[in-house]
Design a protein around this motif. Structure first.
Motif, PDB file in Angstrom:
ATOM      1  N   ILE A 209      -5.543   3.963  -3.850  1.00 14.39           N
ATOM      2  CA  ILE A 209      -4.607   3.290  -4.743  1.00 14.39           C
ATOM      3  C   ILE A 209      -4.554   1.964  -3.881  1.00 14.39           C
ATOM      4  CG2 ILE A 209      -2.921   2.276  -5.631  1.00 14.39           C
ATOM      5  CD1 ILE A 209      -2.439   4.272  -7.591  1.00 14.39           C
ATOM      6  N   ALA A 210      -3.995   2.440  -2.665  1.00 13.66           N
ATOM      7  CA  ALA A 210      -3.481   1.686  -1.336  1.00 13.66           C
ATOM      8  C   ALA A 210      -4.956   1.052  -0.693  1.00 13.66           C
ATOM      9  CB  ALA A 210      -2.732   2.476  -0.454  1.00 13.66           C
ATOM     10  N   ALA A 254       2.034  -0.879  -0.489  1.00 13.37           N
ATOM     11  CA  ALA A 254       2.069   0.125  -1.125  1.00 13.37           C
ATOM     12  C   ALA A 254       0.573   0.955   0.695  1.00 13.37           C
ATOM     13  CB  ALA A 254       0.862  -0.388  -1.747  1.00 13.37           C
ATOM     14  N   LEU A 255       0.433   0.286   1.683  1.00  8.10           N
ATOM     15  CA  LEU A 255      -0.379   1.370   2.478  1.00  8.10           C
ATOM     16  C   LEU A 255       0.912   2.003   3.480  1.00  8.10           C
ATOM     17  CD1 LEU A 255      -2.637   1.837   4.171  1.00  8.10           C
ATOM     18  CD2 LEU A 255      -2.684  -0.291   5.102  1.00  8.10           C
ATOM     19  N   ALA A 256       1.903   0.878   3.652  1.00  5.16           N
ATOM     20  CA  ALA A 256       2.940   2.093   4.068  1.00  5.16           C
ATOM     21  C   ALA A 256       3.391   3.198   3.391  1.00  5.16           C
ATOM     22  CB  ALA A 256       4.120   0.575   4.626  1.00  5.16           C
ATOM     23  N   ALA A 257       3.099   3.181   1.842  1.00  3.84           N
ATOM     24  CA  ALA A 257       3.862   4.037   1.403  1.00  3.84           C
ATOM     25  C   ALA A 257       2.759   5.355   1.132  1.00  3.84           C
ATOM     26  CB  ALA A 257       4.321   4.314  -0.144  1.00  3.84           C
ATOM     27  N   ALA A 258       1.607   5.083   1.765  1.00  2.99           N
ATOM     28  CA  ALA A 258       0.642   5.817   1.264  1.00  2.99           C
ATOM     29  C   ALA A 258       0.601   7.565   2.538  1.00  2.99           C
ATOM     30  CB  ALA A 258      -0.638   5.592   1.439  1.00  2.99           C
ATOM     31  N   ALA A 281       5.117   7.640  -2.657  1.00 12.36           N
ATOM     32  CA  ALA A 281       4.194   6.758  -2.585  1.00 12.36           C
ATOM     33  C   ALA A 281       3.867   6.751  -3.861  1.00 12.36           C
ATOM     34  CB  ALA A 281       3.363   7.488  -1.599  1.00 12.36           C
ATOM     35  N   LYS A 282       3.300   8.290  -4.898  1.00 13.28           N
ATOM     36  CA  LYS A 282       2.518   7.473  -6.009  1.00 13.28           C
ATOM     37  C   LYS A 282       3.645   6.529  -6.684  1.00 13.28           C
ATOM     38  CE  LYS A 282      -0.210   8.548  -8.865  1.00 13.28           C
ATOM     39  NZ  LYS A 282      -0.085   8.889  -9.627  1.00 13.28           N
ATOM     40  N   ILE A 283       5.038   6.688  -6.579  1.00  8.20           N
ATOM     41  CA  ILE A 283       5.676   5.132  -7.823  1.00  8.20           C
ATOM     42  C   ILE A 283       5.125   3.825  -6.380  1.00  8.20           C
ATOM     43  CG2 ILE A 283       8.430   4.810  -7.873  1.00  8.20           C
ATOM     44  CD1 ILE A 283       8.621   7.856  -7.703  1.00  8.20           C
TER      45      ILE A 283
END
Length: 354
Positions: A209-210, A254-258, A281-283
């Motif tokens: 997703i990211a 998104a990139l940071a979380a993933a 990350a998924k959330i």
């Protein structure tokens, strides 16, 4: 990024650029691009990146594989690369050799179960299995009558597969195991369960997703600098600039979380830390997909909704990937349960340690 990881990712990106160009694929209505792409991926050893040479794979690290999935997301890859990587990883947990060809994993939903009968056959139904129709084998997490977890390799031809499509137009099938005899079955490692599989899948989908959000941003910025309205580029309008800034923010978040979740898994984080990272990350990536898709299509206007434009390849797949391996609402509930079970005093030290 380590030198080895650079080589793996560069190899993947070169293959994607040569054989998975979004515009070329968009124009190929017969799917002729798939076979050459999969052949190239197989020759590079990417589908079995997470499988050691002992079990028939290429022996890449967890970090290398995650980096490949991020690159695959940037190309909105519509072949079962992530699924085959996850299947190989799952089989490796039990020391089962990985066969060649496309694979996928089951279950991919927290609600589904596949059980081992007393005669050694498998029974159950798994919904929303990505690319099951295209797969030659499935890696299946199984429960026996005592609730013990096992891992099985199953030939797809022995299962009943009902084809369904996700938002992106890719297979998201229902697989029925009706007294299916597995090709191989062995006990899972101690403590390994469905949550372990779902967490790994959640990190994989978060990275995809990211990656797709990064491409949405690039496409939208490029289009805004080309499209002229009222005698000036639309990138000069304050409203468009504001939207692009929000899109960049969602992509960065998104990139940071993933990548944080990927680093946690690659670095051998504790069970609680890995759960926090993967669920978060998924959330966050799922929320970002919804917001980013809306902004990207708003920037493009009507043209972005057409089949001829490549934007939908990224937006629809990012939205579809939210549901695989647990939706954001599922992980939000599970994360809340985990935090509550550990107690309030444990929350801040856990968050601060990340």
């Amino acid at each position: 990024m380590a030198e080895a990881e650079n080589i793996v990712v560069e190899t993947a990106e070169r293959i994607f650029a040569d054989l998975a160009d979004a515009q070329t694929i968009n124009r190929d209505t017969k799917g002729g691009w798939k076979a050459p792409l999969w052949q190239a991926l197989g020759e590079a050893g990417l589908p079995l990146s997470w499988v050691s040479e002992e079990y028939g794979g290429s022996g890449a690290s967890i970090a290398d594989g995650f980096a490949v999935l991020g690159a695959a997301g940037r190309f909105a890859l519509a072949v079962p690369l992530a699924e085959t990587m996850l299947a190989g990883w799952l089989l490796s947990q039990a020391g089962i050799d990985s066969p060649e060809g496309e694979m996928t994993v089951a279950p991919a939903s927290p609600r589904d179960r596949v059980t081992l009968d007393t005669d050694g056959t498998l029974t159950g139904r798994a919904r929303g299995i990505p690319f099951a129709k295209e797969a030659k084998h499935l890696a299946v997490l199984v429960q026996d009558g005592r609730g013990k977890a096992l891992i099985a390799l199953v030939e797809a031809a022995k299962c009943r597969i009902e084809q369904n499509l996700n938002l992106g137009g890719d297979d998201s099938d229902t697989v029925t195991f009706d007294r299916v005899t597995p090709a191989a079955i062995k006990p899972a490692p101690e403590g390994f369960d469905l949550t372990s599989l779902l967490l790994m899948g959640a990190v994989a989908r978060s990275l995809q997703i990211a990656g797709s959000l990064e491409s949405m941003l690039d496409i939208s910025v490029r289009y805004s600098n080309e499209r002229v309205a009222f005698e000036k580029k639309i990138s000069k309008f304050q409203a468009v600039q504001h939207n692009l800034a929000k899109l960049a923010g969602e992509s960065a978040a998104a990139l940071a979380a993933a990548t944080s979740a990927a680093d946690a898994f690659a670095g051998g984080a504790t069970a609680d830390a890995a759960f926090l990272e993967a669920a978060s990350a998924k959330i966050r990536c799922s929320e970002a997909a919804e917001k980013a898709a809306a902004i990207a299509h708003q920037v493009h206007g009507a043209i972005g909704f057409t089949i001829e434009h490549i934007l939908h390849r990224y937006t629809l797949r990012a939205l579809a990937w939210r549901d695989d391996f647990g939706s954001e609402s599922y992980w939000a509930v599970e994360l809340g349960k985990r935090v509550a079970a550990n107690g309030a005093d444990e929350l801040w030290p856990l968050v601060a340690s990340r």
